[in-house]
Design an enzyme around this catalytic site. Structure first.
Site, PDB file in Angstrom:
ATOM      1  CB  SER A 104     -38.526  -9.768  22.273  1.00  0.00           C
ATOM      2  OG  SER A 104     -37.899 -10.656  21.370  1.00  0.00           O
ATOM      3  CE1 TYR A 128     -33.517  -9.746  16.276  1.00  0.00           C
ATOM      4  CE2 TYR A 128     -34.661 -11.098  17.877  1.00  0.00           C
ATOM      5  CZ  TYR A 128     -33.590 -10.317  17.531  1.00  0.00           C
ATOM      6  OH  TYR A 128     -32.582 -10.112  18.431  1.00  0.00           O
ATOM      7  CB  THR A 154     -33.678  -6.060  16.072  1.00  0.00           C
ATOM      8  OG1 THR A 154     -34.390  -5.511  17.189  1.00  0.00           O
ATOM      9  CG2 THR A 154     -32.259  -6.404  16.505  1.00  0.00           C
ATOM     10  CE  LYS A 211     -32.520  -3.479  21.011  1.00  0.00           C
ATOM     11  NZ  LYS A 211     -31.816  -4.737  20.769  1.00  0.00           N
ATOM     12  CG  HIS A 235     -28.159  -7.767  20.106  1.00  0.00           C
ATOM     13  ND1 HIS A 235     -29.039  -7.516  19.079  1.00  0.00           N
ATOM     14  CD2 HIS A 235     -28.677  -8.822  20.782  1.00  0.00           C
ATOM     15  CE1 HIS A 235     -30.032  -8.398  19.131  1.00  0.00           C
ATOM     16  NE2 HIS A 235     -29.844  -9.196  20.166  1.00  0.00           N
TER      17      HIS A 235
HETATM   18  C1  LIG Z   1     -30.553 -12.815  26.513  1.00  0.00           C
HETATM   19  C2  LIG Z   1     -30.801 -11.656  25.600  1.00  0.00           C
HETATM   20  C3  LIG Z   1     -31.830 -11.724  24.680  1.00  0.00           C
HETATM   21  C4  LIG Z   1     -32.062 -10.643  23.817  1.00  0.00           C
HETATM   22  N1  LIG Z   1     -33.112 -10.733  22.951  1.00  0.00           N
HETATM   23  C5  LIG Z   1     -33.334  -9.698  22.096  1.00  0.00           C
HETATM   24  C6  LIG Z   1     -34.440  -9.739  21.203  1.00  0.00           C
HETATM   25  O1  LIG Z   1     -35.215 -10.674  21.192  1.00  0.00           O
HETATM   26  N2  LIG Z   1     -34.586  -8.682  20.363  1.00  0.00           N
HETATM   27  C7  LIG Z   1     -33.729  -7.611  20.346  1.00  0.00           C
HETATM   28  O2  LIG Z   1     -33.909  -6.676  19.556  1.00  0.00           O
HETATM   29  N3  LIG Z   1     -32.707  -7.529  21.215  1.00  0.00           N
HETATM   30  C8  LIG Z   1     -32.493  -8.544  22.083  1.00  0.00           C
HETATM   31  N4  LIG Z   1     -31.474  -8.447  22.986  1.00  0.00           N
HETATM   32  C9  LIG Z   1     -30.686  -7.199  23.089  1.00  0.00           C
HETATM   33  C10 LIG Z   1     -31.374  -6.223  24.054  1.00  0.00           C
HETATM   34  O3  LIG Z   1     -32.520  -5.673  23.466  1.00  0.00           O
HETATM   35  C11 LIG Z   1     -30.467  -5.043  24.434  1.00  0.00           C
HETATM   36  O4  LIG Z   1     -29.898  -4.488  23.269  1.00  0.00           O
HETATM   37  C12 LIG Z   1     -29.363  -5.380  25.438  1.00  0.00           C
HETATM   38  O5  LIG Z   1     -29.743  -6.404  26.312  1.00  0.00           O
HETATM   39  C13 LIG Z   1     -29.035  -4.106  26.225  1.00  0.00           C
HETATM   40  O6  LIG Z   1     -27.957  -4.306  27.057  1.00  0.00           O
HETATM   41  P1  LIG Z   1     -28.086  -4.546  28.660  1.00  0.00           P
HETATM   42  O7  LIG Z   1     -28.620  -5.944  28.825  1.00  0.00           O
HETATM   43  O8  LIG Z   1     -26.659  -4.412  29.081  1.00  0.00           O
HETATM   44  O9  LIG Z   1     -28.972  -3.484  29.248  1.00  0.00           O
HETATM   45  C14 LIG Z   1     -31.224  -9.501  23.870  1.00  0.00           C
HETATM   46  C15 LIG Z   1     -30.195  -9.443  24.804  1.00  0.00           C
HETATM   47  C16 LIG Z   1     -29.979 -10.491  25.666  1.00  0.00           C
HETATM   48  C17 LIG Z   1     -28.865 -10.379  26.672  1.00  0.00           C
END
Ligand SMILES: Cc1cc2nc3c(=O)[nH]c(=O)nc-3n(C[C@H](O)[C@H](O)[C@H](O)COP(=O)(O)O)c2cc1C
Length: 338
Positions: A104, A128, A154, A211, A235
């Site tokens: 990330s 991002y 993303t 994404k 997300h």
């Molecule tokens: C705490 C947290 C932080 C996240 N940070 C990012 C990020 O920095 N960049 C991004 O593209 N997605 C981010 N996501 C989304 C994840 O990439 C992903 O889409 C999601 O966690 C998938 O679902 P799951 O946790 O149920 O497997 C984040 C999700 C969570 C829960």
């Protein structure tokens, strides 16, 4: 109990409540956080019998990167909130398991340090755009130079839903390695357009994935803009509450553009059978978010490796029980959608 469910139980006991809530939480009423888990369960399997499943092979490539299974680590922020070695430990665990890590922009270790920890391991960089495009362009240049093999842009965060997802309540502070000093996980994002996406694609020789897509029309426009892959994602329920669920959006997007782009999906994937269903619906692979955080919190790199290996073994078991010896045998007739 899902694969890695016991890691979540232990992580919850050990982490500060606000840190646990930051990772486990979601937007609004958390309808989508819960619905993501249930959506995979609503799909039923139609297993084949009397097939030779003595040897089952989960190896594949994700946009050209060879992997032990079509399971990657979704980009998530601030791993030093749960383990002192942060994303470097995550990378080590992924490398040991032979699986892909999507790093990330909001990492607490630099992308160069992460690359040095696990040289040669498959990894993509998630972008991002925060602040100006110049900062993003510099991150893309650094990702190319440090050996990331694809860029994941993303696009579902035109603004952060920070009302209710735990971020502002965090007392424990960590430095975000790719952002200016003092930047915070809840700092402002830039709302991108398709023109901005075309600009980002023009900057790099790396394949670009987008994404955060949930609609076939958006996916088709992204493909025309020159992207090589799509991550179908809401997300993890962290942004807009009440979206279409990942398998439903996946089926729509895969049938529209699955022949011209590699399609990935994330959100609520916790078991081998979930992965079988995703691939049967047209995904090339899946990404896993929160279970990796729980593995990292409990046992660092070893915990990340264990979660990935358990998922891979669970996928192999599910394939055997479905009468499917290879990933290319996973086709739409194996599932009944609700
Ligand atoms: C705490 C947290 C932080 C996240 N940070 C990012 C990020 O920095 N960049 C991004 O593209 N997605 C981010 N996501 C989304 C994840 O990439 C992903 O889409 C999601 O966690 C998938 O679902 P799951 O946790 O149920 O497997 C984040 C999700 C969570 C829960």
């Amino acid at each position: 109990m899902t694969v890695a469910g016991d890691y979540e139980t232990v992580a919850r006991e050990r982490l500060q409540p606000a840190v646990y809530d930051y990772f486990a939480g979601g937007a609004g009423d958390r309808f989508t956080v819960n619905d993501n888990l249930q959506a995979w369960q609503r799909i039923r399997l139609r297993p084949r019998v009397l097939r030779d499943v003595g040897v089952v092979d989960t190896r594949t490539a994700m946009l050209g990167a060879p992997v032990a299974a079509p399971i990657g680590i979704a980009p998530t922020a601030a791993h030093q909130l749960v383990h002192a070695d942060g994303e470097c430990a995550t990378a080590e665990g992924a490398a040991e398991a032979g699986m892909l890590y999507v790093v990330s922009t909001m990492a607490t270790c630099t992308m160069e340090d992460i690359a040095r920890t696990a040289p040669g391991a498959p990894r993509w960089f998630q972008l991002y755009v925060r602040g100006d495009l110049g900062h993003a362009r510099e991150l893309v240049r650094r990702a190319e130079e440090s050996g990331y093999s694809a860029l994941v842009v993303t696009v579902d965060v035109p603004t952060l839903d920070e009302r209710d997802n735990g971020g502002p309540a965090l007392e424990q502070r960590v430095e975000l390695a790719h952002l200016p000093d003092g930047a915070d996980v809840s700092d402002r994002h830039v709302a991108l357009t398709f023109d901005d996406l075309a600009t980002i694609v023009s900057w790099t020789r790396l394949p670009v994935l987008v994404k955060g897509l949930l609609r076939a029309d958006d996916a088709a426009t992204c493909v025309r803009t020159g992207v090589a892959g799509i991550v179908v994602s809401n997300h993890g329920g962290y942004q807009l509450d009440g979206t279409v669920d990942p398998p439903t959006a996946l089926a729509e997007i895969a049938s529209a553009v699955g022949d011209v782009a590699e399609i990935y999906v994330d959100g609520g994937i916790r078991r081998g059978i979930d992965i079988v269903k995703a691939l049967a619906l047209g995904a090339h692979g899946v990404l896993i978010g929160r279970p990796i955080i729980w593995g990292l919190a409990v046992a660092g790199a070893n915990g990340v490796r264990a979660v990935l290996e358990e998922l891979r073994a669970d996928l192999e078991l599910a394939m055997k029980l479905c009468g499917v010896p290879t990933l290319s045998d996973l086709s739409a007739d194996l599932v009944v959608e609700p």
